[in-house]
Design an enzyme around this catalytic site. Structure first.
Site, PDB file in Angstrom:
ATOM      1  N   TYR A 124      85.048  -4.247 115.295  1.00 28.53           N
ATOM      2  CA  TYR A 124      84.268  -5.397 114.837  1.00 28.53           C
ATOM      3  C   TYR A 124      84.931  -6.667 115.366  1.00 28.53           C
ATOM      4  CZ  TYR A 124      82.868  -8.991 111.437  1.00 28.53           C
ATOM      5  OH  TYR A 124      82.448 -10.143 110.838  1.00 28.53           O
ATOM      6  N   LYS A 181      78.584  -3.790 103.091  1.00 31.36           N
ATOM      7  CA  LYS A 181      77.557  -3.055 103.827  1.00 31.36           C
ATOM      8  C   LYS A 181      76.923  -1.972 102.953  1.00 31.36           C
ATOM      9  CE  LYS A 181      78.966  -5.623 107.317  1.00 31.36           C
ATOM     10  NZ  LYS A 181      80.274  -6.165 106.925  1.00 31.36           N
ATOM     11  N   ARG A 214      93.807 -12.114  88.948  1.00 33.79           N
ATOM     12  CA  ARG A 214      93.894 -12.094  90.405  1.00 33.79           C
ATOM     13  C   ARG A 214      94.172 -10.691  90.948  1.00 33.79           C
ATOM     14  NH1 ARG A 214      97.379 -15.743  91.022  1.00 33.79           N
ATOM     15  NH2 ARG A 214      99.262 -14.594  91.609  1.00 33.79           N
ATOM     16  N   ASP A 220      88.780   2.557 109.413  1.00 33.85           N
ATOM     17  CA  ASP A 220      87.650   1.831 108.832  1.00 33.85           C
ATOM     18  C   ASP A 220      86.469   2.788 108.770  1.00 33.85           C
ATOM     19  OD1 ASP A 220      85.316   0.276 108.434  1.00 33.85           O
ATOM     20  OD2 ASP A 220      86.284  -1.489 109.289  1.00 33.85           O
TER      21      ASP A 220
END
Length: 400
Positions: free
Chosen positions: A117, A214, A64, A189
């Site tokens: 966004y 992206k 994890r 970002d």
């Protein structure tokens, strides 16, 4: 360049993206790093396992939080961004939420730029306040509004540059100077620019985030997020945001896909950027187009800032037609090569309508206030032959 300086310089971006952190000789000569499809790891002794859990020994415990395929990816993206370390997570939103919930406590405050966004905007304005974290908005293109928003409880400031969807460019160094003077850290970002065109840590930012779905993935076949920064800070994100809070683990196979994407990232971004410049010129000169927003255009409001902090201008363009939303929708429906789809950074050229798609979470009043008009279209210029992209756009525009 002398022979000595050539030997001492750091390898280039593409070289590091292809080779860093992996030696085929350690993996039976396999040129491509293997995918470690395991959820748990064996300990040679009970004492070794205890040391790993106490953080006294480096190694792997459970899938994890860390995986060998993931480690190579994290080392490469950290190097490209100029950070000490990185963490890979299951999506861009996981990168945002994992970071915020690791570094913010109830009673803290975060100041965000007003253009983000859509899902990130919803997270900050609707989710974080539910957990006792105060969120303030400011226009980061006007430093005085950021200065006014900062207070004694401000712990982080957060923004995108170029911003989604209207591509407004924010001066990273100016924001960092103001935030640091108030004791706040800066989170940027960098999805739209990628480390090929912009490295926010070099301009004073403390943490860099990516939706690796992206450009870094680049093929429209993976969901992923990345966080880059100081090792001490990111250890908190790994142990809290990833391990305990979100559990948003990136699968080993998706790490493999991102490693594949990194190998061609510089080449792809160069092609995206060069084609987008030609498309932006076409749109700017067409009679049906009312406005074009692209950092590489001299008419772009923050063109000088973009030139100063970016080495290229990317593959995203926003524009609006004279006929507004109705004509924009008509244009989208008349395109044949360009695909109607959200997301960006893929090989395919994609077009979408932010007000009704990616930014529908904003109210009409918020969109108007923050420069997201109902007629705005966002174009992600792909890797097709640019003449074919230009022909498709020009034909559709001429037919309106």
């Amino acid at each position: 360049m002398t022979e000595t300086s050539r030997r001492n310089r750091q390898p280039g971006l593409s070289t590091r993206a292809i080779h860093l952190g992996y030696d085929p000789a350690t993996e039976n000569g396999a040129l491509t790093p293997p995918i470690y499809m395991t959820s748990t790891y064996a300990f040679e002794t009970a004492e070794q396992g205890s040391e790993l859990f106490r953080g006294e020994r480096k190694g792997y415990i459970y899938g994890r939080t860390k995986n060998p395929t993931q480690t190579i990816l994290e080392e490469r993206i950290a190097s490209l961004e100029g950070g000490e370390t990185a963490i890979a997570l299951g999506s861009g939103m996981a990168a945002i939420s994992g970071t915020m919930l690791s570094l913010l406590d109830a009673g803290d405050e975060v100041v965000i730029d007003h253009t983000l966004y859509g899902n990130a905007y919803a997270y900050f304005t609707q989710a974080l306040p539910r957990w006792g974290i105060s969120v303030k908005l400011a226009d980061f293109t006007r430093p005085e509004t950021l200065e006014a928003a900062l207070g004694p409880k401000t712990k982080l400031v957060y923004f995108e540059t170029p911003a989604n969807p209207n591509l407004r460019v924010i001066d990273i160094a100016a924001v960092a100077a103001i935030a640091h003077a108030h004791g706040a850290e800066v989170v940027v970002d960098n999805t739209f620019a990628t480390p090929i065109l912009q490295r926010p840590l070099e301009h004073g930012a403390d943490i860099v985030l990516h939706s690796a779905t992206k450009y870094i993935g680049g093929h429209g076949d993976v969901l992923a997020g990345l966080v880059v920064g100081r090792a001490e800070t990111l250890q908190k994100v790994r142990q809290t945001g990833l391990r305990w809070v979100t559990g948003a683990t990136l699968s080993p196979f998706n790490c493999f896909l991102l490693l594949r994407g990194l190998k061609t990232l510089e080449l792809r971004v160069e092609r995206h950027s060069s084609s987008a410049m030609k498309v932006a010129r076409l749109l700017e000169g067409h009679a049906k187009v009312a406005s074009v927003s692209y950092p590489g255009l001299e008419s772009f409001a923050e063109h000088e800032i973009a030139k100063r902090q970016m080495s290229g201008f990317g593959g995203l363009i926003s524009f609006e037609l004279d006929g507004g939303m109705a004509e924009g929708m008509a244009l989208m429906n008349r395109l044949e090569l360009v695909t109607r789809a959200v997301s960006l950074g893929d090989a395919e050229t994609l077009i979408q309508h932010p007000a009704s798609m990616t930014h529908a979470i904003y109210s009409a009043e918020e969109r108007e206030k923050h420069g997201i008009s109902d007629g705005l279209l966002r174009l992600s210029v792909g890797l097709e032959n640019v003449d074919d992209i230009l022909d498709d756009l020009e034909r559709a525009l001429d037919s309106l």
